[in-house]
Design a protein around this motif. Structure first.
Motif, PDB file in Angstrom:
ATOM      1  N   ALA A 172       0.762  -0.607   0.343  1.00  0.00           N
ATOM      2  CA  ALA A 172      -0.019  -0.181   0.046  1.00  0.00           C
ATOM      3  C   ALA A 172       1.235   1.473   0.202  1.00  0.00           C
ATOM      4  O   ALA A 172       2.019   1.443   0.393  1.00  0.00           O
ATOM      5  CB  ALA A 172      -0.320   0.145   1.219  1.00  0.00           C
ATOM      6  N   PHE A 173       0.566   2.152  -0.742  1.00  0.00           N
ATOM      7  CA  PHE A 173       0.981   3.587  -0.802  1.00  0.00           C
ATOM      8  C   PHE A 173       0.464   4.814   0.439  1.00  0.00           C
ATOM      9  O   PHE A 173      -1.099   4.512   0.547  1.00  0.00           O
ATOM     10  CB  PHE A 173       1.210   4.615  -1.711  1.00  0.00           C
ATOM     11  N   LEU A 174       1.070   4.535   1.543  1.00  0.00           N
ATOM     12  CA  LEU A 174       0.364   5.948   2.858  1.00  0.00           C
ATOM     13  C   LEU A 174       0.766   7.763   1.684  1.00  0.00           C
ATOM     14  O   LEU A 174       1.790   7.511   1.619  1.00  0.00           O
ATOM     15  CB  LEU A 174       0.786   5.742   3.800  1.00  0.00           C
ATOM     16  N   GLY A 175       0.394   8.469   2.870  1.00  0.00           N
ATOM     17  CA  GLY A 175      -0.144   9.583   2.599  1.00  0.00           C
ATOM     18  C   GLY A 175       0.354  10.065   3.732  1.00  0.00           C
ATOM     19  O   GLY A 175       0.605  10.029   5.049  1.00  0.00           O
ATOM     20  N   VAL A 176       2.068  11.122   4.078  1.00  0.00           N
ATOM     21  CA  VAL A 176       2.696  11.514   4.394  1.00  0.00           C
ATOM     22  C   VAL A 176       2.986  12.809   4.386  1.00  0.00           C
ATOM     23  O   VAL A 176       3.177  13.290   3.855  1.00  0.00           O
ATOM     24  CB  VAL A 176       4.482  11.066   4.281  1.00  0.00           C
ATOM     25  N   PHE A 177       2.815  13.385   5.225  1.00  0.00           N
ATOM     26  CA  PHE A 177       2.679  14.956   5.371  1.00  0.00           C
ATOM     27  C   PHE A 177       3.025  15.409   7.394  1.00  0.00           C
ATOM     28  O   PHE A 177       2.730  15.041   7.610  1.00  0.00           O
ATOM     29  CB  PHE A 177       0.952  15.235   5.303  1.00  0.00           C
ATOM     30  N   PRO A 178       3.431  16.821   7.131  1.00  0.00           N
ATOM     31  CA  PRO A 178       3.907  17.718   7.850  1.00  0.00           C
ATOM     32  C   PRO A 178       2.502  17.522   8.230  1.00  0.00           C
ATOM     33  O   PRO A 178       1.522  17.785   8.263  1.00  0.00           O
ATOM     34  CB  PRO A 178       4.199  19.685   6.840  1.00  0.00           C
ATOM     35  N   GLY A 179       2.887  18.009   9.482  1.00  0.00           N
ATOM     36  CA  GLY A 179       2.097  17.774  10.469  1.00  0.00           C
ATOM     37  C   GLY A 179       0.961  18.658  10.701  1.00  0.00           C
ATOM     38  O   GLY A 179      -0.082  18.992  11.103  1.00  0.00           O
ATOM     39  N   SER A 180       1.305  19.617  10.085  1.00  0.00           N
ATOM     40  CA  SER A 180       0.364  21.189   9.840  1.00  0.00           C
ATOM     41  C   SER A 180      -0.160  21.074   8.624  1.00  0.00           C
ATOM     42  O   SER A 180      -0.897  22.458   8.208  1.00  0.00           O
ATOM     43  CB  SER A 180       1.311  22.568   9.985  1.00  0.00           C
ATOM     44  N   HIS A 181       0.146  20.141   7.782  1.00  0.00           N
ATOM     45  CA  HIS A 181      -0.474  19.904   6.705  1.00  0.00           C
ATOM     46  C   HIS A 181      -2.497  20.069   6.554  1.00  0.00           C
ATOM     47  O   HIS A 181      -2.749  19.309   7.499  1.00  0.00           O
ATOM     48  CB  HIS A 181       0.003  18.887   5.719  1.00  0.00           C
ATOM     49  N   GLU A 182      -3.152  21.530   5.808  1.00  0.00           N
ATOM     50  CA  GLU A 182      -4.245  21.542   6.073  1.00  0.00           C
ATOM     51  C   GLU A 182      -5.111  19.659   5.626  1.00  0.00           C
ATOM     52  O   GLU A 182      -5.914  19.491   6.607  1.00  0.00           O
ATOM     53  CB  GLU A 182      -4.783  22.353   4.777  1.00  0.00           C
ATOM     54  N   LEU A 183      -4.779  18.993   5.032  1.00  0.00           N
ATOM     55  CA  LEU A 183      -5.011  17.344   4.779  1.00  0.00           C
ATOM     56  C   LEU A 183      -5.095  16.463   5.798  1.00  0.00           C
ATOM     57  O   LEU A 183      -5.962  15.257   5.371  1.00  0.00           O
ATOM     58  CB  LEU A 183      -4.670  17.573   3.374  1.00  0.00           C
ATOM     59  N   ASN A 184      -4.096  17.036   6.602  1.00  0.00           N
ATOM     60  CA  ASN A 184      -4.339  16.288   7.849  1.00  0.00           C
ATOM     61  C   ASN A 184      -5.671  16.877   8.739  1.00  0.00           C
ATOM     62  O   ASN A 184      -6.080  15.415   9.165  1.00  0.00           O
ATOM     63  CB  ASN A 184      -3.296  16.817   8.747  1.00  0.00           C
ATOM     64  N   GLN A 185      -6.427  17.351   8.196  1.00  0.00           N
ATOM     65  CA  GLN A 185      -8.384  17.662   9.246  1.00  0.00           C
ATOM     66  C   GLN A 185      -8.984  17.117   8.354  1.00  0.00           C
ATOM     67  O   GLN A 185     -10.391  16.834   8.679  1.00  0.00           O
ATOM     68  CB  GLN A 185      -8.246  18.472   9.275  1.00  0.00           C
ATOM     69  N   GLY A 243       6.034  19.849   1.600  1.00  0.00           N
ATOM     70  CA  GLY A 243       5.391  19.078   1.055  1.00  0.00           C
ATOM     71  C   GLY A 243       4.739  18.102   1.539  1.00  0.00           C
ATOM     72  O   GLY A 243       5.392  17.717   2.984  1.00  0.00           O
ATOM     73  N   PHE A 244       4.025  17.300   0.764  1.00  0.00           N
ATOM     74  CA  PHE A 244       3.363  16.295   1.117  1.00  0.00           C
ATOM     75  C   PHE A 244       4.268  15.139  -0.177  1.00  0.00           C
ATOM     76  O   PHE A 244       4.623  15.211  -1.613  1.00  0.00           O
ATOM     77  CB  PHE A 244       2.257  15.898   1.478  1.00  0.00           C
ATOM     78  N   SER A 245       3.448  13.719   0.089  1.00  0.00           N
ATOM     79  CA  SER A 245       4.169  12.639  -0.821  1.00  0.00           C
ATOM     80  C   SER A 245       3.216  11.372   0.180  1.00  0.00           C
ATOM     81  O   SER A 245       2.954  10.917   0.250  1.00  0.00           O
ATOM     82  CB  SER A 245       5.513  12.405  -1.008  1.00  0.00           C
ATOM     83  N   LEU A 246       3.109  10.381  -1.467  1.00  0.00           N
ATOM     84  CA  LEU A 246       3.115   9.271  -1.343  1.00  0.00           C
ATOM     85  C   LEU A 246       4.547   8.416  -1.011  1.00  0.00           C
ATOM     86  O   LEU A 246       5.400   8.206  -2.011  1.00  0.00           O
ATOM     87  CB  LEU A 246       2.517   8.361  -2.140  1.00  0.00           C
ATOM     88  N   ILE A 247       4.703   7.469  -0.449  1.00  0.00           N
ATOM     89  CA  ILE A 247       5.816   6.510   0.483  1.00  0.00           C
ATOM     90  C   ILE A 247       4.888   5.302   1.046  1.00  0.00           C
ATOM     91  O   ILE A 247       3.883   4.627   1.480  1.00  0.00           O
ATOM     92  CB  ILE A 247       6.479   6.886   1.889  1.00  0.00           C
ATOM     93  N   PRO A 248       5.733   4.459   0.188  1.00  0.00           N
ATOM     94  CA  PRO A 248       5.496   2.769   0.222  1.00  0.00           C
ATOM     95  C   PRO A 248       5.520   3.024   1.415  1.00  0.00           C
ATOM     96  O   PRO A 248       6.388   2.985   1.953  1.00  0.00           O
ATOM     97  CB  PRO A 248       6.340   2.140  -0.159  1.00  0.00           C
ATOM     98  N   GLN A 249       4.648   1.271   1.752  1.00  0.00           N
ATOM     99  CA  GLN A 249       4.388   1.166   3.275  1.00  0.00           C
ATOM    100  C   GLN A 249       5.024   0.671   4.385  1.00  0.00           C
ATOM    101  O   GLN A 249       5.807   1.025   4.959  1.00  0.00           O
ATOM    102  CB  GLN A 249       3.293  -0.058   3.220  1.00  0.00           C
ATOM    103  N   VAL A 264       1.378  10.102   8.993  1.00  0.00           N
ATOM    104  CA  VAL A 264       0.477   9.191   8.367  1.00  0.00           C
ATOM    105  C   VAL A 264      -0.636   9.036   8.536  1.00  0.00           C
ATOM    106  O   VAL A 264      -1.127   8.874   9.019  1.00  0.00           O
ATOM    107  CB  VAL A 264       1.690   8.295   8.297  1.00  0.00           C
ATOM    108  N   ARG A 265      -1.047   8.976   7.464  1.00  0.00           N
ATOM    109  CA  ARG A 265      -2.320   8.409   6.705  1.00  0.00           C
ATOM    110  C   ARG A 265      -2.274   7.082   5.905  1.00  0.00           C
ATOM    111  O   ARG A 265      -1.694   7.987   5.229  1.00  0.00           O
ATOM    112  CB  ARG A 265      -2.905   9.897   6.641  1.00  0.00           C
ATOM    113  N   PRO A 266      -3.477   6.478   5.973  1.00  0.00           N
ATOM    114  CA  PRO A 266      -3.887   6.005   4.860  1.00  0.00           C
ATOM    115  C   PRO A 266      -4.639   5.573   3.848  1.00  0.00           C
ATOM    116  O   PRO A 266      -5.041   7.033   4.053  1.00  0.00           O
ATOM    117  CB  PRO A 266      -4.963   4.430   6.113  1.00  0.00           C
ATOM    118  N   LEU A 267      -5.183   5.674   3.153  1.00  0.00           N
ATOM    119  CA  LEU A 267      -5.559   6.245   1.858  1.00  0.00           C
ATOM    120  C   LEU A 267      -6.717   5.582   1.692  1.00  0.00           C
ATOM    121  O   LEU A 267      -6.732   4.629   2.176  1.00  0.00           O
ATOM    122  CB  LEU A 267      -4.863   6.229   0.914  1.00  0.00           C
ATOM    123  N   ASP A 268      -8.473   5.876   1.189  1.00  0.00           N
ATOM    124  CA  ASP A 268      -9.781   5.461   1.180  1.00  0.00           C
ATOM    125  C   ASP A 268      -9.660   4.940   0.010  1.00  0.00           C
ATOM    126  O   ASP A 268     -10.791   5.510  -0.745  1.00  0.00           O
ATOM    127  CB  ASP A 268     -10.325   6.046   1.858  1.00  0.00           C
TER     128      ASP A 268
END
Length: 310
Positions: A172-185, A243-249, A264-268
């Motif tokens: 799986a690919f996981l989304g990895v974001f800076p802690g303050s990124h808006e997509l974390n919400q 920025g953010f990226s997709l990183i393999p699990q 680190v967030r899973p993708l739906d």
């Protein structure tokens, strides 16, 4: 046709010439072949004298095959392939999973998968000695086709009809974001949300780059894309808020650093994954043994490899 003695023709000299053609540089060719530049240059000159053909145009900044050189180097590649096939057929009679196995692996997989795989591999195939090479997909495919590698671990599908592959596992690919990124919400994370200018990518040549671009439908112009040379660099750029990226699990295992700086967030999305497989030349006489190896690797899950590594 009259008999022509081959005493002056060496497979090693042909290897030197092919290396120069691949790299267009005598110094790097000598490094690849494990000889001095002076020694390699001298052997290339001797081969040119033997063939009575100038194989390369040479200048301080430019090395390129002559028209005659292109034709003869192509034949030389065929000679090397036939010679390697001769060795492989001989090895197949005495047990192809004994002795040296030249294994290539893509850099976004190797450091996170291979260390845990080695203990069960040694236990099951004690007579097998691995010679590991890390490289981007294009490099591994070329090495397979030139008989410089036996098998390779890469993301499927392999980009060549001359190769045979067996899938091993999905990652799986996981989304990895800076802690303050808006997509974390966002309550859920979907691929349609990720085609943004702050998507970080690996540089050209990494299959992961093309997978990320395709999955996220990113539209930024090439000169606007923000690139990293490796997953390690990508991780540090995210931690620094670039920025953010997709990183393999698998690449996110044991990541204690930056835990307070990244999320680190899973993708739906079920398609947000890649298939890792083992690949070899379809013409290789050891294909049945490689399929046996593939079955063994399929039985060892990435989680099993993690436990072996721990």
């Amino acid at each position: 046709m009259s008999y022509v003695p081959l005493s002056g023709l060496s497979l090693r000299d042909i290897e030197y010439v092919v290396a120069v053609d691949d790299l267009r540089n005598f110094s790097r060719a000598a490094e690849r072949c494990g000889v001095s530049q002076a020694g390699l240059s001298e052997q290339v000159r001797k081969l040119e004298l033997l063939l009575d053909v100038t194989l390369f145009e040479r200048s301080r900044r430019h090395v390129a095959p002559t028209p005659d050189g292109e034709r003869l180097i192509a034949l030389g590649r065929e000679v090397l392939t036939a010679a390697r096939n001769l060795l492989e057929v001989a090895r197949a009679r005495t047990g192809p999973l004994e002795g040296t196995l030249r294994l290539g692996v893509i850099p976004t997989l190797g450091p996170y998968y291979i260390p845990g795989l080695l203990p069960p591999l040694r236990s099951t195939y004690p007579q097998l000695s691995l010679r590991l090479t890390e490289g981007m997909t294009e490099t591994l495919v070329r090495a397979l086709r030139n008989s410089e590698l036996d098998v390779a671990l890469m993301a499927l599908p392999a980009p060549s009809d001359a190769l045979e592959s067996v899938p091993l596992f999905d990652e799986a690919f996981l989304g990895v974001f800076p802690g303050s990124h808006e997509l974390n919400q966002a309550p859920k994370l979907t691929l349609s949300q990720l085609g943004r200018p702050d998507l970080l990518l690996l540089e050209d040549g990494h299959c992961l780059r093309e997978q990320a671009l395709s999955l996220c439908s990113a539209t930024a112009r090439r000169d606007e894309q923000r690139l990293a040379t490796s997953l390690e660099m990508l991780w540090h750029m995210i931690g620094a808020g670039e920025g953010f990226s997709l990183i393999p699990q698998l690449a996110l295992r044991n990541r204690a650093d930056f835990d307070d700086l990244v999320t680190v967030r899973p993708l739906d999305e079920p398609e947000a994954r890649r298939t890792i497989g083992i690949t070899w030349r379809a013409s290789d006489p050891r294909a049945s043994a490689f399929r046996e190896l593939a079955a063994f690797l399929r039985s060892i899950t990435p989680e099993d490899c993690k436990m072996c590594q721990d």
